[in-house]
Motif scaffolding. Structure first.
Motif, PDB file in Angstrom:
ATOM      1  N   ASN A  61       0.848  -1.195   0.000  1.00 31.14           N
ATOM      2  CA  ASN A  61       0.000   0.000   0.000  1.00 31.14           C
ATOM      3  C   ASN A  61       0.878   1.238   0.000  1.00 31.14           C
ATOM      4  O   ASN A  61       0.750   2.128   0.847  1.00 31.14           O
ATOM      5  N   ALA A  62       1.761   1.274  -0.978  1.00 34.26           N
ATOM      6  CA  ALA A  62       2.803   2.304  -1.012  1.00 34.26           C
ATOM      7  C   ALA A  62       2.223   3.710  -1.087  1.00 34.26           C
ATOM      8  O   ALA A  62       2.750   4.638  -0.449  1.00 34.26           O
ATOM      9  N   ALA A  63       1.169   3.888  -1.857  1.00 34.78           N
ATOM     10  CA  ALA A  63       0.591   5.232  -1.979  1.00 34.78           C
ATOM     11  C   ALA A  63       0.047   5.709  -0.638  1.00 34.78           C
ATOM     12  O   ALA A  63       0.288   6.846  -0.224  1.00 34.78           O
ATOM     13  N   ARG A  64      -0.664   4.808   0.039  1.00 35.93           N
ATOM     14  CA  ARG A  64      -1.236   5.174   1.335  1.00 35.93           C
ATOM     15  C   ARG A  64      -0.150   5.468   2.372  1.00 35.93           C
ATOM     16  O   ARG A  64      -0.270   6.398   3.175  1.00 35.93           O
ATOM     17  N   GLU A  65       0.907   4.668   2.340  1.00 40.45           N
ATOM     18  CA  GLU A  65       1.957   4.755   3.352  1.00 40.45           C
ATOM     19  C   GLU A  65       3.120   5.663   2.934  1.00 40.45           C
ATOM     20  O   GLU A  65       4.071   5.828   3.696  1.00 40.45           O
ATOM     21  N   ARG A  66       3.045   6.198   1.712  1.00 38.30           N
ATOM     22  CA  ARG A  66       4.133   7.012   1.164  1.00 38.30           C
ATOM     23  C   ARG A  66       5.461   6.248   1.240  1.00 38.30           C
ATOM     24  O   ARG A  66       6.491   6.766   1.692  1.00 38.30           O
TER      25      ARG A  66
END
Length: 351
Positions: free
Chosen positions: A337-342
């Motif tokens: 969940n890279a976008a959510r977690e930056r």
């Protein structure tokens, strides 16, 4: 001393578990056992968990990147000794087969990409390395541990399959579709060749913004694909880009590359594709373009070690998160969940 170790095991599509497994032992005189210090998660690991690589057997330990300390070596290993701190290459090379003789280690008859794919990998406290002399690298003192982990896979992958296959030249306009770790590795290493412009294309505004700090000259959000393509042509005076690097592995991103490439340009596909893509040969046949695909051979690793040692590039900038091995499930959730977690690259520490 315990004869078992903790490891992350693939149990089929969308299934993984931390289990106790026997510690690996030397299998022959050319192999080594490495005690892992740090590993990481690759986009390819996510593809495996999605079922995109059906050759991966259930029960296999995942992972193909990391650094560690040599625990034991076979009697025929000459380049490494017990106690050496090493990079584990994502590619295993025997050094003697016809493909290795061409430096095409990705297709080694006795190795290639086998760690975490066909044999147990690096997401465990210990890993067995076949052909250790050709599959491990000493870590220079000038290189940080986090940077060394990036040299296991993503830095040579972005460079070899994106930049070199794309034949980036001084003055080129380069578009990189996908601003994750692989796309950013291509961005870092494309600058070796002084392109005039590097356009990063992605759905994630945070990653796009981060890419500006890595050397991108322009960013394009591709949530609306048609609008993104028009924006690329506006940035290039209607010509399109000289090099388009696909760094995601889905049909839509490959399609963007086909539609923004200029006449005589190069499309370099880096992403792992689990589904077919549509090749628009009816449009491309007359444009004199070249399409390249490939799996990293890591034949540039020695050069990259020198470049990173000199401080010319700092791949440790790709690391955004650290986890203990006991937190590896959280690490997977963060990376997936890279976008959510930056998140860009996550490091998993064994000590």
């Amino acid at each position: 001393m315990s004869k078992t170790m903790k490891s992350l095991v693939y149990l089929g599509p969308n299934k993984k578990e931390v289990v106790e497994r026997p510690k690996p032992t030397l299998q022959n005189g050319k192999s080594a056992v490495v005690k892992m210090l740090k590993t990481t998660i690759c986009g390819t690991d996510l593809h495996i968990l999605k079922g995109d690589t059906p050759e991966v057997p259930q029960g296999l330990i995942l992972g193909h990147e990391g650094i560690g300390v040599v625990e034991s070596v076979g009697e025929n290993v000459s380049n490494f000794k017990v106690g050496d701190k090493v990079i584990v290459s994502c590619i295993t090379a025997c050094g003697t087969c016809p493909y290795c003789k061409k430096s095409l280690y990705a297709h080694c008859d006795n190795g290639g990409w086998i760690l975490g794919n066909l044999i147990d990998g690096t997401q465990a406290e210990y890993v067995h390395i076949p052909y250790a002399d050709n599959s491990l690298y000493h870590i220079p003192e000038a290189i940080t541990d986090d940077a060394a982990v990036m040299i296991s896979d993503i830095l040579p992958t972005g460079f070899e399959i994106g930049v070199l296959n794309g034949q980036v030249k001084p003055g080129d306009t380069v578009a990189i579709v996908g601003s994750g770790p692989i796309g950013l590795s291509a961005l870092l290493t494309a600058q070796f060749y002084s392109p005039a412009r590097i356009i990063m294309i992605d759905l994630d505004d945070n990653r796009l913004k981060a890419s500006l700090g890595f050397g991108a000259t322009d960013i394009v959000n591709s949530k609306n694909m048609d609008a993104a393509i028009k924006q690329v042509y506006a940035l290039t005076d209607g010509l399109g880009v000289d090099v388009a690097i696909e760094a995601v592995g889905v049909p839509q991103t490959f399609d963007i590359c086909q539609k923004i490439i200029t006449k005589g340009g190069h499309v370099a596909n880096v992403g792992v594709h689990g589904k077919p893509v549509e090749l628009h040969i009816e449009d491309l046949w007359i444009k004199n373009i070249t399409i390249a695909t490939g799996l990293v051979s890591t034949n540039t690793t020695p050069m990259l070690l020198k470049t990173v040692s000199s401080g010319k590039i700092k791949p440790q900038q790709l690391v955004t998160h650290h986890f203990k091995f006991s937190e590896i499930m959280d690490a997977y959730d963060t990376f997936a969940n890279a976008a959510r977690e930056r998140a860009l690259k996550v490091i998993i520490d064994f000590e």
